[in-house]
Design an enzyme around this catalytic site. Structure first.
Site, PDB file in Angstrom:
ATOM      1  N   ARG A 241       0.780  -1.238   0.000  1.00  0.00           N
ATOM      2  CA  ARG A 241       0.000   0.000   0.000  1.00  0.00           C
ATOM      3  C   ARG A 241       0.814   1.292   0.000  1.00  0.00           C
ATOM      4  NH1 ARG A 241      -5.256  -1.271   3.664  1.00  0.00           N
ATOM      5  NH2 ARG A 241      -5.972  -3.063   2.464  1.00  0.00           N
TER       6      ARG A 241
ATOM      7  N   ASP B 236     -16.086  10.263   5.397  1.00  0.00           N
ATOM      8  CA  ASP B 236     -14.998   9.286   5.413  1.00  0.00           C
ATOM      9  C   ASP B 236     -13.711  10.053   5.692  1.00  0.00           C
ATOM     10  OD1 ASP B 236     -14.788   6.188   4.257  1.00  0.00           O
ATOM     11  OD2 ASP B 236     -12.883   7.275   4.189  1.00  0.00           O
TER      12      ASP B 236
HETATM   13  C1  LIG Z   1     -14.379  -1.060   4.372  1.00  0.00           C
HETATM   14  S1  LIG Z   1     -14.841   0.614   4.128  1.00  0.00           S
HETATM   15  C2  LIG Z   1     -16.570   0.561   4.523  1.00  0.00           C
HETATM   16  C3  LIG Z   1     -17.415   1.259   3.479  1.00  0.00           C
HETATM   17  C4  LIG Z   1     -18.927   1.094   3.659  1.00  0.00           C
HETATM   18  N1  LIG Z   1     -19.363   1.595   4.946  1.00  0.00           N
HETATM   19  C5  LIG Z   1     -19.326  -0.345   3.461  1.00  0.00           C
HETATM   20  O1  LIG Z   1     -19.632  -1.032   4.446  1.00  0.00           O
HETATM   21  O2  LIG Z   1     -19.361  -0.819   2.324  1.00  0.00           O
HETATM   22  C6  LIG Z   1     -14.111   1.365   5.572  1.00  0.00           C
HETATM   23  C7  LIG Z   1     -13.958   2.870   5.445  1.00  0.00           C
HETATM   24  O3  LIG Z   1     -13.608   3.417   6.725  1.00  0.00           O
HETATM   25  C8  LIG Z   1     -12.800   4.547   6.506  1.00  0.00           C
HETATM   26  N2  LIG Z   1     -12.085   4.885   7.758  1.00  0.00           N
HETATM   27  C9  LIG Z   1     -11.058   4.228   8.353  1.00  0.00           C
HETATM   28  N3  LIG Z   1     -10.660   4.877   9.448  1.00  0.00           N
HETATM   29  C10 LIG Z   1     -11.449   5.967   9.569  1.00  0.00           C
HETATM   30  C11 LIG Z   1     -11.525   7.028  10.504  1.00  0.00           C
HETATM   31  N4  LIG Z   1     -10.691   7.122  11.551  1.00  0.00           N
HETATM   32  N5  LIG Z   1     -12.476   7.976  10.315  1.00  0.00           N
HETATM   33  C12 LIG Z   1     -13.325   7.913   9.261  1.00  0.00           C
HETATM   34  N6  LIG Z   1     -13.299   6.939   8.337  1.00  0.00           N
HETATM   35  C13 LIG Z   1     -12.367   5.974   8.492  1.00  0.00           C
HETATM   36  C14 LIG Z   1     -11.889   4.123   5.369  1.00  0.00           C
HETATM   37  O4  LIG Z   1     -11.335   5.233   4.699  1.00  0.00           O
HETATM   38  C15 LIG Z   1     -12.844   3.300   4.492  1.00  0.00           C
HETATM   39  O5  LIG Z   1     -13.370   4.054   3.434  1.00  0.00           O
END
Ligand SMILES: C[S@@+](CC[C@H](N)C(=O)[O-])C[C@H]1O[C@@H](n2cnc3c(N)ncnc32)[C@H](O)[C@@H]1O
Length: 278
Positions: A39, A148
């Site tokens: 990554r 996000d």
């Molecule tokens: C696996 S995706 C989930 C997307 C959607 N909610 C779904 O279930 O399909 C996880 C997301 O969490 C976000 N994320 C991770 N850490 C975070 C944080 N501290 N604050 C906000 N978003 C965060 C990542 O950027 C990513 O886009």
């Protein structure tokens, strides 16, 4: 062996992972060290580092700045799809929205938050569902806030443009026809009506939260799994005060649970669990 592929010292992995956890909450252990190679290559080359180890050493020894945030963002997992794990959307369709429409019929307003919305498929799925099944909401004030931490994910979400593979994951041919415009080159753009229903904003869940409305429905799916227990507990507590009242709904990912927090009651319906304020 090229510098990029040379093994990374465990101390550097640990130093970097602890920075990641401190700044974005994502908790990674040594078994995830391989993610550094896959990554961070873009950050390594974009900033001219001689390899992953020099980048990690720079990050560990310097105050948090732009390069750090690019590296932290690269460590997030943005996996998502339209109507992901279809069951919660079924329950939204058959039960939750019907109930909310009844309960909010005087205010004629619905506030929805897709927290950790990644590239937008989740909030757009909600918008599609509302437009397809709830014509009685015409004239209501519907706000879908999608947040996000990842700027790149939000940029893509705001554009609302998806490739053939992304569009086919979760949407029927009829839905694609109805809600998307085919662009030259095989991409698809969400229509202006659905786009206008969703507001995208950057937000770090582990920092202070901005002033937001109280929500009738919060989806926080597939993000708590990346956090440690303490961070999870703090976020879940804050979510509680972000729900409008005891008739508001919180939906998590299918492998996530907040049974540890007694302030919520859990309701199980078919294969879906949702949470409400006690
Ligand atoms: C696996 S995706 C989930 C997307 C959607 N909610 C779904 O279930 O399909 C996880 C997301 O969490 C976000 N994320 C991770 N850490 C975070 C944080 N501290 N604050 C906000 N978003 C965060 C990542 O950027 C990513 O886009």
């Amino acid at each position: 062996m090229s510098l990029e592929n040379s093994p990374i010292d465990a101390v550097d992995v640990e130093g970097f992972f602890s920075l990641v956890e401190k700044n974005i909450g994502v908790s990674l252990d040594a078994s995830k060290a391989y993610l550094i190679q896959s990554r961070l290559s873009n950050v390594v080359s974009k900033h001219g580092f001689a390899g992953h180890t020099p980048l990690l050493r720079f990050l560990i020894t310097n105050p948090v700045g732009d390069i750090h945030w690019q590296a932290f963002e690269a460590m997030t997992t943005n996996e998502t799809s339209f109507f992901r794990d279809i069951h919660p959307f079924e329950i939204l369709k058959t039960t939750i929205f019907t109930d909310l429409i009844q309960k909010r019929k005087d205010a004629r307003e619905l506030n929805i938050w897709s927290a950790a919305s990644s590239t937008g498929q989740e909030p757009y799925s909600i918008a599609i569902l509302l437009r397809e099944y709830f014509p009685e909401l015409a004239g209501w004030k519907i706000r879908i806030l999608a947040t996000d931490i990842s700027e790149q994910a939000l940029e893509k979400a705001s554009l609302g443009i998806y490739n053939q593979t992304e569009i086919q994951r979760g949407l029927s041919e009829a839905q694609i026809q109805r809600h998307f415009i085919k662009l030259p080159g095989g991409h698809y753009e969400i229509n202006a009506d659905l786009r206008s229903m969703v507001q995208f904003k950057q937000m770090n869940l582990i920092h202070d939260w901005p002033l937001m409305p109280k929500f009738d429905l919060i989806l926080m799916r597939n993000v708590l799994i990346y956090f440690n227990q303490l961070t999870k507990a703090k976020i879940v507590k804050r979510l509680h005060s972000q729900l409008l009242d005891a008739s508001s709904y919180l939906i998590l990912g299918s492998s996530e649970s907040i049974l540890f927090d007694q302030a919520y009651r859990i309701v199980q319906l078919d294969r879906v669990s949702y949470y409400q304020k006690r």
